[in-house]
Each structure stands twice: as C-alpha cells, then as structure tokens.
Motif scaffolding. Sequence first.
Motif, PDB file in Angstrom:
ATOM      1  N   CYS A  59      63.258  80.426  63.320  1.00 60.97           N
ATOM      2  CA  CYS A  59      62.650  79.154  62.399  1.00 60.97           C
ATOM      3  C   CYS A  59      63.700  78.428  62.032  1.00 60.97           C
ATOM      4  O   CYS A  59      64.791  79.113  61.000  1.00 60.97           O
ATOM      5  N   CYS A  60      63.664  77.079  61.978  1.00 60.10           N
ATOM      6  CA  CYS A  60      64.448  76.230  61.565  1.00 60.10           C
ATOM      7  C   CYS A  60      63.633  75.756  60.232  1.00 60.10           C
ATOM      8  O   CYS A  60      62.781  74.949  60.421  1.00 60.10           O
ATOM      9  N   CYS A  61      64.137  75.922  58.865  1.00 59.91           N
ATOM     10  CA  CYS A  61      63.528  75.609  57.824  1.00 59.91           C
ATOM     11  C   CYS A  61      64.195  74.433  57.161  1.00 59.91           C
ATOM     12  O   CYS A  61      65.506  74.453  56.680  1.00 59.91           O
ATOM     13  N   LEU A  62      63.816  73.020  57.399  1.00 66.79           N
ATOM     14  CA  LEU A  62      64.321  71.916  56.821  1.00 66.79           C
ATOM     15  C   LEU A  62      64.139  71.599  55.564  1.00 66.79           C
ATOM     16  O   LEU A  62      62.858  71.743  55.099  1.00 66.79           O
ATOM     17  N   VAL A  63      64.957  71.362  54.749  1.00 67.27           N
ATOM     18  CA  VAL A  63      64.964  70.929  53.468  1.00 67.27           C
ATOM     19  C   VAL A  63      65.697  69.585  53.009  1.00 67.27           C
ATOM     20  O   VAL A  63      66.909  69.668  53.669  1.00 67.27           O
ATOM     21  N   ASP A  64      65.180  68.794  52.378  1.00 66.00           N
ATOM     22  CA  ASP A  64      65.806  67.598  52.027  1.00 66.00           C
ATOM     23  C   ASP A  64      67.033  67.714  50.838  1.00 66.00           C
ATOM     24  O   ASP A  64      66.551  68.402  49.766  1.00 66.00           O
ATOM     25  N   THR A  65      68.129  67.241  51.403  1.00 70.63           N
ATOM     26  CA  THR A  65      69.199  67.316  50.291  1.00 70.63           C
ATOM     27  C   THR A  65      69.254  66.552  49.265  1.00 70.63           C
ATOM     28  O   THR A  65      70.022  66.630  48.269  1.00 70.63           O
ATOM     29  N   ASN A  66      68.194  65.288  49.439  1.00 70.42           N
ATOM     30  CA  ASN A  66      68.347  64.396  48.331  1.00 70.42           C
ATOM     31  C   ASN A  66      67.400  64.857  47.129  1.00 70.42           C
ATOM     32  O   ASN A  66      67.332  63.993  46.252  1.00 70.42           O
ATOM     33  N   ILE A  67      66.623  65.681  47.321  1.00 71.56           N
ATOM     34  CA  ILE A  67      65.562  66.418  46.348  1.00 71.56           C
ATOM     35  C   ILE A  67      66.187  67.681  45.821  1.00 71.56           C
ATOM     36  O   ILE A  67      66.575  68.429  46.330  1.00 71.56           O
ATOM     37  N   PRO A  68      65.659  68.241  44.478  1.00 76.18           N
ATOM     38  CA  PRO A  68      65.832  69.465  44.113  1.00 76.18           C
ATOM     39  C   PRO A  68      64.878  70.386  45.040  1.00 76.18           C
ATOM     40  O   PRO A  68      64.191  70.085  45.901  1.00 76.18           O
ATOM     41  N   PRO A  69      65.452  71.714  45.078  1.00 73.95           N
ATOM     42  CA  PRO A  69      64.752  72.844  45.939  1.00 73.95           C
ATOM     43  C   PRO A  69      63.346  72.848  45.334  1.00 73.95           C
ATOM     44  O   PRO A  69      62.890  72.714  44.328  1.00 73.95           O
ATOM     45  N   GLN A  70      62.486  72.779  46.557  1.00 75.73           N
ATOM     46  CA  GLN A  70      61.012  72.831  46.198  1.00 75.73           C
ATOM     47  C   GLN A  70      60.195  73.917  46.420  1.00 75.73           C
ATOM     48  O   GLN A  70      60.509  75.032  47.157  1.00 75.73           O
ATOM     49  N   PRO A  71      59.362  74.471  45.551  1.00 69.63           N
ATOM     50  CA  PRO A  71      58.516  75.507  45.327  1.00 69.63           C
ATOM     51  C   PRO A  71      57.889  75.823  46.824  1.00 69.63           C
ATOM     52  O   PRO A  71      57.924  77.003  47.281  1.00 69.63           O
ATOM     53  N   SER A  72      57.502  74.622  47.407  1.00 70.67           N
ATOM     54  CA  SER A  72      56.856  75.104  48.727  1.00 70.67           C
ATOM     55  C   SER A  72      57.441  75.667  49.711  1.00 70.67           C
ATOM     56  O   SER A  72      57.292  76.203  50.630  1.00 70.67           O
ATOM     57  N   ASP A  73      58.826  75.067  49.861  1.00 71.46           N
ATOM     58  CA  ASP A  73      60.149  75.561  50.901  1.00 71.46           C
ATOM     59  C   ASP A  73      60.220  76.944  50.494  1.00 71.46           C
ATOM     60  O   ASP A  73      60.407  78.082  51.305  1.00 71.46           O
ATOM     61  N   THR A  74      60.437  77.506  49.264  1.00 67.58           N
ATOM     62  CA  THR A  74      60.755  78.969  48.790  1.00 67.58           C
ATOM     63  C   THR A  74      59.483  79.614  49.522  1.00 67.58           C
ATOM     64  O   THR A  74      59.574  80.957  49.811  1.00 67.58           O
ATOM     65  N   GLN A  75      58.282  79.026  49.180  1.00 65.36           N
ATOM     66  CA  GLN A  75      57.128  79.895  49.563  1.00 65.36           C
ATOM     67  C   GLN A  75      56.997  80.167  51.254  1.00 65.36           C
ATOM     68  O   GLN A  75      56.863  81.257  51.534  1.00 65.36           O
TER      69      GLN A  75
END
Length: 208
Positions: free
Chosen positions: A122-138
């Motif tokens: 699984c490639c989990c994409l996160v935006d480097t322009n915003i702080p870490p998001q709880p939905s991504d952690t989830q």
Amino acid sequence: MKLNAQFLLSAFAPEHFPTQARTGGAPEVAFLGRSNVGKSSLINALLGAGMAKVSSTPGRTRSINFFGLYPVSSSGQQKSLPALVFADLPGYGYAKISKSIAAEWSGFIDPYLTDREQLALCCCLVDTNIPPQPSDTQLMDFLRHEQRPFVVIGTKSDRLSNNTLAKSIAALKREHGVDEVIAVSVEKGKSDKGLRALWERLESVIPA
Ligand SMILES: Nc1nc2c(ncn2[C@@H]2O[C@H](COP(=O)(O)OP(=O)(O)OP(=O)(O)O)[C@@H](O)[C@H]2O)c(=O)[nH]1
Ligand SMILES: [Mg+2]
C-alpha cells in the motif's frame, strides 16, 4: 523490465475486482490517501500522462481503478498477463462528501484492503504541505492491524523549500511512526529522485 501500462477496469463493488484470469494473480499496489493528495497524479507520473483522471475538485476518483503493467519482451511483444497491477483508490477525509465516502469505504474499499490476496503493497500518500493528519494515522494503524506492508509517500514537495520540506518530512515520520517518507513531485522540471526511489520499491514486489 520494460512495462506497458493499460487501464483494466473501474470497480464499484468487490465483485468487480479483476479476476485471476485477467491478472494471473499479479501482485497489486494500492494508492491511498486523503482526497486531493495527488494519488491519480502520481499514477500518471509513474505510468504516463492521461492514465488516471486528475482533478482540482476533491473527491473525483469514486471507484477503485485498476491498471495492468504488462512486460514487453526485447522483440516488442507484450505479455498477455500483467507483472504488476496498480489500484487507484477513492480519497478519504474530505468533509463535504465524507458521509458518502464512509459508505463506500465500508462497502468495497475496506473489503479490498482486508481480503484482497494479491495486495502486496500500500502506498500511503500524505501531503507535505500540511501537518500530519489524524485520518492518515488512522489508515496506517488499520494497515498495521491488517498486517499490510505500506510505504509513506510525501506529495507536492515542489511547493516547499528544501528546508521546510525536511522539517515536514521529519514531522510526518515522527507522527506516523515510520522510518521513511519518500518525497515526490509530479511537476515537470523538478527532481525525480523520489519517483525513482518509489519505482525501485514498487518493482521489488514483482517476483523474480
Ligand atoms: N504542485 C503540485 N500539485 C500536485 C502534485 N500532485 C498533484 N497535484 C495537484 O493536486 C490536485 C489533486 O490531484 P489528484 O491527483 O487528482 O488527487 P487525488 O488524490 O487523486 O484526488 P481524489 O481522486 O479526489 O481523491 C490536482 O490539482 C493536481 O494537479 C504535485 O506533485 N505538485
Ligand atoms: Mg484521484
């Protein structure tokens, strides 16, 4: 290995997922992340422009879209079965449509992540322009629970200075509890170091 990419199908339910006959059970790589993070753009950067639909409106991808990557022999002949399959998934975490998205997740995305035997990475994409998001952690907690291997990819790195990007990557690693975040940009003229590092990781799931 030279690979030729082809769109396979769009799935709105588990019974639409590509069959063994269609893929030969080739390993699959899923692209996951919040709406608008750049999943479809990354697939286009990897496979060639126009493969996946990109939109400035969040929530554009509503189905799981499958792409087959077919080996091409030195004589130019394309094999009939793919060596690898990409799955572009609908995004999550966009407030306006979160209700319908929640329904979709339980309907066919959840089953895909839980039950799909071929799912290799699984490639989990996160935006480097915003702080870490709880939905991504989830999502990452869910993948850990399901014992699904995943790699974290930091998107839209071209929008940040080197210094700010380094800080963002450090925060993402810390917050998501991972050793590596691969920073990528799909903008032309930007370094493709991240894309190359990602390709290496993706090719590693193809059995020798
Ligand atoms: N500057 C910059 N913009 C990007 C990059 N990747 C994607 N974008 C922009 O981000 C927006 C969303 O991109 P998509 O690829 O459609 O995002 P998605 O994650 O597939 O979105 P959904 O299908 O709605 O979940 C588009 O306007 C893209 O042009 C990048 O590396 N750099
Ligand atoms: Mg998309």
